[in-house]
Scaffold this motif. Sequence first.
Motif, mmCIF file in Angstrom:
data_model
loop_
_atom_site.group_PDB
_atom_site.id
_atom_site.type_symbol
_atom_site.label_atom_id
_atom_site.label_comp_id
_atom_site.label_asym_id
_atom_site.label_seq_id
_atom_site.Cartn_x
_atom_site.Cartn_y
_atom_site.Cartn_z
ATOM 1 N N GLY A 1 0.686 -1.222 0.100
ATOM 2 C CA GLY A 1 -0.021 -0.157 -0.026
ATOM 3 C C GLY A 1 0.890 1.275 0.110
ATOM 4 N N GLN A 2 1.946 1.209 0.570
ATOM 5 C CA GLN A 2 2.916 2.420 0.929
ATOM 6 C C GLN A 2 3.301 2.534 -0.482
ATOM 7 O OE1 GLN A 2 5.189 1.630 4.173
ATOM 8 N NE2 GLN A 2 3.603 1.194 5.539
ATOM 9 N N ARG B 1 2.604 1.660 -3.470
ATOM 10 C CA ARG B 1 1.568 2.245 -4.303
ATOM 11 C C ARG B 1 1.458 4.056 -4.218
ATOM 12 N NH1 ARG B 1 -4.245 -0.289 -5.252
ATOM 13 N NH2 ARG B 1 -4.167 1.403 -6.776
ATOM 14 N N SER B 2 1.329 4.425 -2.969
ATOM 15 C CA SER B 2 1.391 5.865 -3.003
ATOM 16 C C SER B 2 2.528 6.511 -3.387
ATOM 17 C CB SER B 2 1.238 6.458 -1.319
ATOM 18 O OG SER B 2 0.139 5.745 -0.749
#
Lengths: 185, 251
Positions: free
Chosen positions: B49-50, B52-53
Amino acid sequence: MSCFCEDGNLIFDYLHKRMTIELKQHIDPRLVPILEKISDPEIPVLSIMDMGVVRSARIVDNVVQVKITPTYSGCPAMDVIGDDIIAAFKKENRQATVNLVLSPAWTTDWITPRGRKALEKYGIAAPLDEEADKEALLGNKKIVKCPQCTSTNTKMISQFGSTACKALFKCDDCLEPFDYFKCLK
Amino acid sequence: MKNENIIQYIYGIADNALILGQRLSELCGHGPSLETDIALTNMALDLLGQTRSYYQYAAQLSGDGKTEDDIAFLRIERQYKNVLLVEQPNRHFGYVIARQFFYDVFHLFLLQELQHSKDEILSAIAKKAIKEVSYHQRFSSDWIKRLGDGTKESHQKIQEAVDDLWGFTDELFHMTEDDLLAFNSGIGVDLSKIKDAYYQKIKEVLEEATITPPETKWFQKGGKQGIHSEHMGYLLADLQYMQRTYPNMKW
């Protein structure tokens, strides 16, 4: 680039694949009834409003613009929530766009009192405050209440549960395992 | 600072999360127990998730129509800037925990500095990630203690993993040219500033776990320049297979 502004929301705009900072916006009360009907796909008893993931919703040029924030960076529910919002407004013959707010980061404080009740009723222990949460997860104090029998004679089985936001506990009185929603500040 | 340099700086942080996330994903359904399996895959999810950011931001800076998927899946080995530590294989559970512990302690210190970055987007990503990585560090530190202070066999295995992986820890603090540029323009983190605190924290936990900190003075480097270990090619083959076979698949 300017300094990070505490009052600003950092938005990821899916359509243009851009990140921007915008000032906080309010949730248009006319949109609330529809948003309240959309549930969290992983905790169906909880609406996305009660979960605190809707950060703003307004109508601009007849298009509904909704901004949601992820509970955890990799939360796979976000895509589903985004699709559900667009579908819910489509039913009302309204076009909607959904963008992602990365900052300020979501905290469990944004779960509403009604949301906390719904969690407990569903069998998930609601998050304690930060200090108590630490004590509970470190196993120092038996304070997480079993949502089945309300006993606090409980212990942690696993720091990570069925989703990133939960830890797995078990009750030593009724012997049922249950999820505890971890405090996130 | 040019966008190209900021992008390289972002890769230096984000590639660690991607590659470690990939290593942890390999354990999905293969963890030593249900609870550890769930924990490790949850951590993989946080890291991805990190990633992706960071990649979404890098894609935006590149301004050439690149997407997060192109960055994750279509670079060649030399273009990945992760440290050697995170690409090391899951030899046994001790290696998984030691690698995680060595990275988590660094990761949290890094994010605590990065949240003060002048770049508001990197600062926002860091603030979000700190909450997640605090849990990771608690998990891996607890397991270091459980294994070190556990049975004779668990002690011997975790000591072996700590000894083997120790030589990759110094690279975490190596400043590349892009790191220096980023630091000098107020965007990046001065890694030398967190080094002492890092080794102090590591030694505290190892001591409590009755594990002897290795005395090796020789450290291996290269990942941050794109020179990877022999394991990286296999990892990338797994990671990139779907995207290369079925181009334009989406996450």
